[in-house]
Design an enzyme around this catalytic site. Structure first.
Site, short mmCIF file in Angstrom:
data_model
loop_
_atom_site.label_atom_id
_atom_site.label_comp_id
_atom_site.label_asym_id
_atom_site.label_seq_id
_atom_site.Cartn_x
_atom_site.Cartn_y
_atom_site.Cartn_z
N HIS A 196 41.19 21.25 59.14
CA HIS A 196 41.01 20.17 60.10
C HIS A 196 40.04 20.70 61.17
O HIS A 196 40.26 21.78 61.73
CB HIS A 196 42.32 19.82 60.79
CG HIS A 196 43.26 18.99 59.97
ND1 HIS A 196 43.66 19.34 58.71
CD2 HIS A 196 43.88 17.81 60.24
CE1 HIS A 196 44.49 18.41 58.25
NE2 HIS A 196 44.64 17.48 59.15
N GLU A 199 38.43 16.68 64.89
CA GLU A 199 39.27 15.47 65.04
C GLU A 199 39.31 15.18 66.55
O GLU A 199 38.74 14.21 67.02
CB GLU A 199 40.67 15.72 64.47
CG GLU A 199 41.63 14.55 64.64
CD GLU A 199 43.07 14.88 64.18
OE1 GLU A 199 43.38 16.06 63.98
OE2 GLU A 199 43.87 13.93 64.04
N1 ADE Z 1 49.35 17.32 60.99
C1 ADE Z 1 49.65 16.13 60.49
N2 ADE Z 1 48.68 15.25 60.79
C2 ADE Z 1 47.74 15.92 61.48
C3 ADE Z 1 46.50 15.57 62.06
N3 ADE Z 1 46.00 14.33 61.99
N4 ADE Z 1 45.80 16.52 62.71
C4 ADE Z 1 46.28 17.75 62.80
N5 ADE Z 1 47.43 18.13 62.27
C5 ADE Z 1 48.17 17.23 61.61
ZN ZN Z 2 45.51 15.53 58.91
#
Ligand code: ADE
Ligand code: ZN
Length: 332
Positions: A196, A199
């Site tokens: 990730h 975001e």
């Molecule tokens: N864990 C579950 N969903 C998540 C997200 N959108 N971003 C980071 N960690 C997560």
């Molecule tokens: Zn996620």
């Protein structure tokens, strides 16, 4: 909008899905009751009403709380099976699922209790419905490097069941560089890598994920658009973004769906895919994410087909199987 009919029927792969994020309140209450775990919510409705988030952390707090009721292998099996049934309804024929072992091992649940429950459901769904899958083990980035190494060591005997490692949880303040050594070791052990990034965190975190963690695709990555050089790189190297439209709205990354940059990314040549992230918390599974993005951003049939093709192209399936599904979509 006749072209929206294809969304339900077109074959799709899902590449960004946290199994703990598929925990529907009804099942959560059922499992809490059978495990005799008290909840601070009196009813399914009251729990659902608490799903009002203002950022990633406000969601994570309730997501980890919900996961506390998962104790037995059967609980993980039921959770996974419920999600796979939804895949069937949406014609998601392949799914690459994240799981967060540290959420469970930190409560005294054995690594294999969680893994075996999930894995048995995946096997049954493949046998019964032909849904294929891979598992991606995520490290919780708010925890330490040491704890991530411990989790990686626990996973080593199960390499046949886990294809890749990922990085999730609270992004800001926990850059990919914190896990550079863990990811190097995971790669040396043969795991593929994703993370990730971008975001809530800045484009800088996406650079780090690419350069330090050698990731094969970026989970979310919507903030890449703020950095022209980065955009050039992800377009040129065809690095996929696993975008999650409803999640981004629920967690206030964008104010409303019409403001989402998915269509812009797509038109600039980024390999964008649509995914549901934590569908029980964000208001919809894969099909709903396609639908709401298509309506708000006025995606045409070609764009919907491209997104579905990208979902296979960006997957960890073999080239042969990717091509099979891409040809199927081409027939539409
Ligand atoms: N864990 C579950 N969903 C998540 C997200 N959108 N971003 C980071 N960690 C997560
Ligand atoms: Zn996620």
């Amino acid at each position: 909008m006749k072209h929206l009919d294809i969304i339900k029927k077109i074959p799709k792969a899902e590449l960004h899905l946290h199994i703990e994020g598929t925990f529907e309140p009804e099942l959560l209450f059922e499992i809490a009751t059978r495990n005799k775990i008290p909840l601070r919510f009196k009813s399914v409705e009251e729990l659902r009403e608490a799903y009002n988030f203002h950022n990633l952390q406000s969601f994570l707090d309730i997501y980890y709380e919900g996961a506390n009721v998962l104790i037995e292998e059967r609980d993980f099996y039921d959770l996974t099976m419920a999600y796979l049934k939804r895949c069937r309804e949406d014609n998601v024929v392949h799914t690459e699922i994240f799981f967060d072992p540290q959420t469970h091992t930190s409560r005294g649940i054995l690594f294999e209790t969680c893994l075996n429950g999930i894995h048995k459901a995946l096997k049954d769904a493949q046998e019964e419905w032909g849904i294929t899958s891979h598992l991606i083990m995520c490290f919780l980035r708010h925890l330490s490097e040491d704890e991530a190494f411990k989790t990686l060591n626990e996973a080593l005997p199960f390499k046949d069941k886990i294809l890749a490692v990922g990085l999730d949880s609270s992004e800001v303040g926990h850059p990919p560089s914190k896990f550079e050594r863990v990811f190097k070791r995971a790669q040396a052990e043969g795991f593929l890598t994703v993370a990730h990034a971008g975001e809530e965190g800045p484009a800088e975190y996406i650079w780090e994920a690419l350069d330090l963690l050698s990731i094969k695709r970026i989970d979310h990555g919507v903030r890449a658009i703020e950095d022209d050089k980065l955009m050039e790189r992800i377009i040129q190297e065809k690095i996929p973004l696993t975008v999650c439209p409803l999640s981004n709205i629920k967690l206030c990354v964008f104010k409303q769906m019409a403001d989402h940059n998915l269509k812009k990314l797509l038109s600039r040549g980024v390999m964008v895919t649509i995914n549901s992230d934590d569908p029980a918390y964000f208001g919809g599974y894969a099909g709903q994410n396609y639908l709401e993005a298509a309506l708000a951003l006025e995606l045409d049939e070609e764009e919907i087909k491209t997104l579905a093709m990208n979902s296979f192209a960006a997957s960890f399936l073999s080239e042969e199987i990717k091509n099979h599904w891409i040809q199927e979509i081409n027939k539409w």
